[in-house]
Design an enzyme around this catalytic site. Structure first.
Site, mmCIF file in Angstrom:
data_model
loop_
_atom_site.group_PDB
_atom_site.id
_atom_site.type_symbol
_atom_site.label_atom_id
_atom_site.label_comp_id
_atom_site.label_asym_id
_atom_site.label_seq_id
_atom_site.Cartn_x
_atom_site.Cartn_y
_atom_site.Cartn_z
ATOM 1 N N THR A 60 37.480 42.987 37.631
ATOM 2 C CA THR A 60 36.691 44.124 38.108
ATOM 3 C C THR A 60 36.375 45.070 36.944
ATOM 4 O O THR A 60 35.277 45.633 36.872
ATOM 5 C CB THR A 60 37.451 44.832 39.243
ATOM 6 O OG1 THR A 60 37.594 43.872 40.308
ATOM 7 C CG2 THR A 60 36.709 46.042 39.766
ATOM 8 N N GLY A 62 33.515 43.695 35.249
ATOM 9 C CA GLY A 62 32.360 43.813 36.144
ATOM 10 C C GLY A 62 31.717 45.190 36.052
ATOM 11 O O GLY A 62 30.491 45.324 36.087
ATOM 12 N N GLU A 70 31.230 38.383 40.452
ATOM 13 C CA GLU A 70 32.332 37.828 41.256
ATOM 14 C C GLU A 70 33.627 38.236 40.590
ATOM 15 O O GLU A 70 33.975 37.716 39.526
ATOM 16 C CB GLU A 70 32.232 36.315 41.318
ATOM 17 C CG GLU A 70 31.047 35.885 42.145
ATOM 18 C CD GLU A 70 31.053 34.410 42.347
ATOM 19 O OE1 GLU A 70 30.024 33.797 42.065
ATOM 20 O OE2 GLU A 70 32.094 33.865 42.744
ATOM 21 N N CYS A 113 41.340 33.731 41.796
ATOM 22 C CA CYS A 113 40.864 35.007 42.346
ATOM 23 C C CYS A 113 41.172 35.137 43.828
ATOM 24 O O CYS A 113 41.391 36.232 44.321
ATOM 25 C CB CYS A 113 39.364 35.139 42.105
ATOM 26 S SG CYS A 113 38.436 33.739 42.755
HETATM 27 P P1 NAD Z 1 37.827 38.984 32.081
HETATM 28 O O1 NAD Z 1 37.101 40.002 32.856
HETATM 29 O O2 NAD Z 1 38.838 39.425 31.105
HETATM 30 O O3 NAD Z 1 36.795 38.069 31.259
HETATM 31 C C1 NAD Z 1 35.766 37.370 31.926
HETATM 32 C C2 NAD Z 1 34.640 37.125 30.935
HETATM 33 O O4 NAD Z 1 34.036 38.371 30.611
HETATM 34 C C3 NAD Z 1 35.091 36.509 29.599
HETATM 35 O O5 NAD Z 1 34.137 35.565 29.198
HETATM 36 C C4 NAD Z 1 35.083 37.709 28.668
HETATM 37 O O6 NAD Z 1 34.884 37.377 27.316
HETATM 38 C C5 NAD Z 1 33.902 38.484 29.202
HETATM 39 N N1 NAD Z 1 33.908 39.902 28.855
HETATM 40 C C6 NAD Z 1 34.962 40.737 28.764
HETATM 41 N N2 NAD Z 1 34.552 41.972 28.395
HETATM 42 C C7 NAD Z 1 33.204 41.917 28.257
HETATM 43 C C8 NAD Z 1 32.202 42.855 27.907
HETATM 44 N N3 NAD Z 1 32.493 44.117 27.598
HETATM 45 N N4 NAD Z 1 30.926 42.441 27.877
HETATM 46 C C9 NAD Z 1 30.587 41.177 28.175
HETATM 47 N N5 NAD Z 1 31.501 40.227 28.506
HETATM 48 C C10 NAD Z 1 32.798 40.599 28.560
HETATM 49 O O7 NAD Z 1 38.461 37.980 33.163
HETATM 50 P P2 NAD Z 1 39.455 36.771 32.902
HETATM 51 O O8 NAD Z 1 40.790 37.330 32.578
HETATM 52 O O9 NAD Z 1 38.854 35.753 32.007
HETATM 53 O O10 NAD Z 1 39.489 36.102 34.362
HETATM 54 C C11 NAD Z 1 40.308 36.531 35.381
HETATM 55 C C12 NAD Z 1 39.570 37.444 36.341
HETATM 56 O O11 NAD Z 1 38.444 36.767 36.898
HETATM 57 C C13 NAD Z 1 40.434 37.848 37.515
HETATM 58 O O12 NAD Z 1 40.232 39.206 37.794
HETATM 59 C C14 NAD Z 1 39.898 36.982 38.647
HETATM 60 O O13 NAD Z 1 40.102 37.498 39.940
HETATM 61 C C15 NAD Z 1 38.458 36.924 38.310
HETATM 62 N N6 NAD Z 1 37.833 35.769 38.965
HETATM 63 C C16 NAD Z 1 37.009 35.995 40.031
HETATM 64 C C17 NAD Z 1 36.463 34.915 40.726
HETATM 65 C C18 NAD Z 1 35.570 35.116 41.930
HETATM 66 O O14 NAD Z 1 34.967 34.150 42.378
HETATM 67 N N7 NAD Z 1 35.471 36.315 42.472
HETATM 68 C C19 NAD Z 1 36.745 33.615 40.302
HETATM 69 C C20 NAD Z 1 37.582 33.438 39.197
HETATM 70 C C21 NAD Z 1 38.122 34.521 38.532
#
Ligand code: NAD
Length: 481
Positions: free
Chosen positions: A228, A231, A248, A282
């Protein structure tokens, strides 16, 4: 040791500044390879390639796109071992989960190919008698797909293939924890006939290349699956440049166990919901509410099941799950367990590291209903179980979360099950099952802090197409002046 490049215009190329970063196997700590470390210069190259790819891809007859996506699905299956091995190593997935991901990726590709045939248009009745009105769908252009580490093949595939089916080009920015599998998927799709430029992959860190990609004026849409917190950052960027976005995000998902349901069977189901991939899902069933008087009996049955889970060799079919992705993830789980203990909860089993980055399956009974262990996503193998006096209170507690991703309801009572499904405010509710469910056709996404928009099947295609109203004057319409 192999050094992977970005995948731009159909070939691997090093970062413009030549920098790389290592990708580790979380199970062993070994370096599996090095990935190109993307910066603004690489972003320009990827966008330029994707624009060319878009011009070509969007002008193809839809049936050509369908045929190529179907070939990609076949080629994913033909390269099963190649993808499976890298996936197990890089993401620390058990073989059960990795097999599911590879096969599901092929299924997602076939679903997207099917959607190509369903890009229907409308004609509209009109206020003006001489006007004919139609609504058509057009691809939005270049879509950026930013993916997380936890299911790095299938989640990336989902974010890529539905926009592709709709005629968009895609730039993928995979998690910095799992860059290699993304490049491998792009190579497999190229080998199957995906034209150059239609799918590009830029590897690297969020702030260094994810954010510049998201800000780029020639990127038209963004799909993010991630936390989040990320996001919110992407949302701000997307709004500032008015880009289509699909977010997501995280969840803290309730599983309701009603008192007509057998507690031992419920514990077996809940174990899969809570402990698959070590809870790094997630939709993991993290908050389990058990209707009185079954709370303790259920919690003990779940603890017994948890303590029996096999944690070992990732390639052993009996292994339930493997390591968490990194030490930060382990530290977060430890913090949440400690917060539960401090709040007076009982740790029925687990609560500590098993070995390396593998965390013991943990069952916590009657945790405090506030604080990090209750409110925040743990993303580890921790099930919080509490007894709740009534069905009404279970619904109320389920709806108290800021998140709203997914829920499960275990009952044989269809009326209460469907009542819960209607009243729980989240993106999906599964009656007779735990909260971690997926289907390539289903709309996946959440309410509240779990995100914006839905992905899967026609919902992704709708999201990554623009609607255009076209009218045709067939006669003289009176003019006001
Ligand atoms: P994260 O938010 O740390 O990273 C996700 C992606 O975002 C990575 O590729 C990262 O490099 C990129 N990112 C991070 N900061 C950014 C920025 N400032 N600008 C652009 N890109 C950026 O998440 P994570 O630790 O890789 O994954 C786990 C999270 O994902 C958990 O919160 C999980 O619930 C969620 N998730 C959600 C779903 C869904 O369907 N809702 C599915 C799988 C995982």
């Amino acid at each position: 040791m192999k050094t992977y490049g970005h995948f731009i215009h159909g070939r691997e190329i090093p970062a413009a500044n030549g920098e790389t970063f290592p990708s580790y196997a979380p199970m062993t700590g070994e370096i599996l390879g090095h990935a190109a470390r993307g910066t603004e210069a690489d972003v320009e190259a990827a966008v330029s390639s994707a624009r060319k790819g878009y011009e070509h891809w969007s002008s193809l007859p839809p049936y050509d796109r369908e045929r190529i996506l179907l070939k990609c699905a076949d080629h994913v299956e033909a390269n099963y071992d190649r993808l499976l091995n890298l996936l197990i190593n890089e993401s620390g997935s058990s073989i059960i989960k990795a097999k599911y991901e590879v096969l599901y990726t092929a299924s997602v590709l076939r679903t997207a190919a099917g959607e190509v045939r369903r890009l229907y248009a409308d004609t509209l009745p009109n206020e003006k008698p001489h006007r004919m009105s139609m609504v058509i769908r057009e691809p939005v252009g270049v879509v950026l797909a930013i993916s997380p580490f936890n299911a790095p093949l299938v989640l990336l595939a989902k974010m890529i293939v539905f926009p592709l089916g709709a005629g968009n080009a895609v730039i993928a920015k995979p998690s910095e924890e799992t860059p290699l599998i993304a490049v491998e998927l792009a190579k497999v799709m190229k080998e199957a006939g995906l034209p150059d430029g239609v799918l590009n992959v830029v590897t690297g860190f969020g702030a260094e290349c994810g954010a510049p990609l998201a800000r780029h004026p020639k990127v038209n849409g963004i799909a993010l699956t991630g936390s989040t917190a990320t996001g919110m950052k992407i949302g701000e960027i997307a709004i500032q440049s008015m880009k289509r976005m699909q977010l997501e995000l995280g969840g803290k998902n309730p599983l309701l166990v009603l008192n007509d349901f057998d507690v031992n069977k419920a514990a077996e189901i809940a174990a899969v919901g809570a402990f698959t991939h070590g809870g790094q899902i997630c939709m993991s069933s993290a908050r389990i509410m058990v209707e009185a008087p079954n709370g303790r009996a259920f919690a003990e049955a779940l603890a017994k099941k948890a303590a029996s889970l096999h944690l070992g060799d990732l390639r052993d079919e009996k292994t339930a799950y493997g390591p968490l992705i990194n030490q930060r993830a382990v530290d977060k789980v430890l913090r949440h367990v400690q917060a539960a203990k401090n709040g007076g909860a009982e740790i029925l089993t687990g609560g500590a590291v098993h070995n390396g980055l593998v965390f013991q399956p943990t069952v916590i009974y009657n945790p405090p209903m506030s604080g990090p262990c209750w409110d925040e996503e743990t993303f580890g193998p921790v099930a919080m179980v509490m007894e709740v006096p009534s069905f009404e209170e279970m619904i109320a507690i389920a709806n108290e979360s800021d998140y709203g991703l997914s829920a499960g309801v275990l009952t044989n009572d269809l009326v209460r099950g469907m009542t819960a499904a209607r009243r729980i405010r989240c993106g999906s509710v599964h009656v007779g099952a735990h909260s971690f469910q997926s289907d390539p056709m289903a709309p996946i996404g959440g309410y509240g802090m779990s995100g914006i928009g839905r992905s899967g099947g026609k919902y992704s295609v709708e999201h990554f197409t623009e609607l255009k109203w076209i009218s045709l004057e067939l006669g003289e319409t009176p003019r006001p002046f």
